[in-house]
Design an enzyme around this catalytic site. Structure first.
Site, mmCIF file in Angstrom:
data_model
loop_
_atom_site.group_PDB
_atom_site.id
_atom_site.type_symbol
_atom_site.label_atom_id
_atom_site.label_comp_id
_atom_site.label_asym_id
_atom_site.label_seq_id
_atom_site.Cartn_x
_atom_site.Cartn_y
_atom_site.Cartn_z
ATOM 1 N N LYS A 8 0.803 -1.363 0.095
ATOM 2 C CA LYS A 8 0.169 0.000 0.273
ATOM 3 C C LYS A 8 0.996 1.139 0.323
ATOM 4 O O LYS A 8 1.881 1.092 0.063
ATOM 5 C CB LYS A 8 -1.375 -0.050 1.310
ATOM 6 C CG LYS A 8 -0.218 -0.323 2.969
ATOM 7 C CD LYS A 8 -0.012 1.060 3.519
ATOM 8 C CE LYS A 8 1.139 0.861 4.251
ATOM 9 N NZ LYS A 8 1.659 2.417 5.127
ATOM 10 N N GLY A 124 7.832 1.298 4.548
ATOM 11 C CA GLY A 124 6.481 1.600 5.500
ATOM 12 C C GLY A 124 5.295 1.421 4.165
ATOM 13 O O GLY A 124 4.275 1.608 3.857
ATOM 14 N N ASP A 162 -2.880 -1.944 9.985
ATOM 15 C CA ASP A 162 -2.444 -1.433 8.467
ATOM 16 C C ASP A 162 -3.491 -2.922 8.266
ATOM 17 O O ASP A 162 -4.214 -2.780 6.733
ATOM 18 C CB ASP A 162 -1.324 -1.953 7.426
ATOM 19 C CG ASP A 162 -0.763 -0.362 8.161
ATOM 20 O OD1 ASP A 162 -1.682 0.857 8.662
ATOM 21 O OD2 ASP A 162 0.239 -0.427 7.944
#
Length: 283
Positions: A8, A124, A162
């Site tokens: 993502k 990340g 997440d």
């Protein structure tokens, strides 16, 4: 069953406040990025893994790790260039099995997992979160089709902040720890493409990224900015982690500046770093 868990990107990331439970409230927009993905296979315990032969031929023994849970219900094999730097039994795919086992009336039958890890770690991009969420989706499809996406998202929230996004895997506005999600139209219009750069040798831990953060409410919420023309995002749509992470790793700031020099209409670090992406008009 085989899937390819994608990563993502975050379009903007505001750290709003620290919570009493030790987490932080954030405001962000998640978008899936299929250009980087892992390969995940889950089969019944007595079935044959299609991907194992490839891993055995493509990876050295030092680049693979295999473990079995104490109850014998899950066998996992992980392959990664350079070696697997974590306990396979702590991988989120194994934890996903535990969550599914907990809610099924008869429990989860024995399964075998093979994970070829090609997405960067500590970048990340949420690769591990994606693996865990995709595992939940696959286990549902294999053994419990009656389980709803809403239930899967709740289970995913137990794996990590997440993870619920990857259950839906479409553009989402994220609030709370990132688990409170609302669908949004794709913020990146047709005619644009995304390039992601992950520098070698830099892995940013989430704890380190948060260590220097001073939470605050922004002058303008991210959703208001996202609705504007994409060419107006530069300098306005910000990732709060860049302040502390760029200070420690100035080369990441250099990558962002390089993307702008190459013609990006918008560039940013994603999540807590170290990956940086640029959005370009297609030629």
């Amino acid at each position: 069953m085989i899937s390819h868990p994608n990563v993502k990107l975050n379009l903007g990331l505001d750290v709003l406040r620290k919570r009493e439970d030790g987490y932080h409230d954030i405001d962000t927009v998640f978008i899936p990025f299929p250009g980087i993905s892992d390969t995940l296979e889950i089969v019944h315990g007595d079935a044959w893994n299609e991907t194992l032969a490839h891993i055995r031929s493509a990876y050295s023994p030092q680049e693979t790790a295999q473990s079995i849970t104490p109850d014998g219900k899950v066998m996992i094999t992980i392959a990664k260039r350079g070696g697997v730097g974590w306990d396979p039994l702590k991988d989120l795919t194994v934890k996903a099995c535990g969550e599914m086992d907990r809610i099924l009336p008869k429990g989860l039958p024995p399964v075998k997992i093979v994970l070829e890890k090609t997405s960067p770690v500590g970048a990340g991009l949420g690769g591990g979160s994606s693996d865990g969420a995709f595992a939940l989706r696959m286990l549902r499809d294999l053994f419990a089709p009656e389980v709803t996406d809403g239930t899967l998202a709740e289970l995913a929230g137990r794996l990590g902040s997440d993870c619920p996004f990857f259950v839906h895997n479409r553009p989402m506005h994220g609030m709370g720890r990132g688990e409170i999600l609302s669908p949004v139209p794709d913020p990146v219009p047709d005619g644009y493409e995304i390039r992601v750069i992950t520098p070698e040798g830099i892995a940013v831990s989430t704890a380190d990224a948060y260590a220097g953060i001073l939470p605050s409410l922004p002058k303008r919420p991210i959703m208001g900015i996202i609705r504007d023309d994409i060419r107006s995002w530069r300098g306005v749509l910000k990732n709060d982690f860049e302040t502390t992470v760029f200070r420690k790793y100035p080369e990441l700031k250099g990558i962002k500046e390089k993307l702008y020099a190459e013609g990006a209409v918008y560039a940013s670090m994603t999540g807590s770093g170290s990956s940086v992406f640029g959005i370009f008009e297609k030629k």
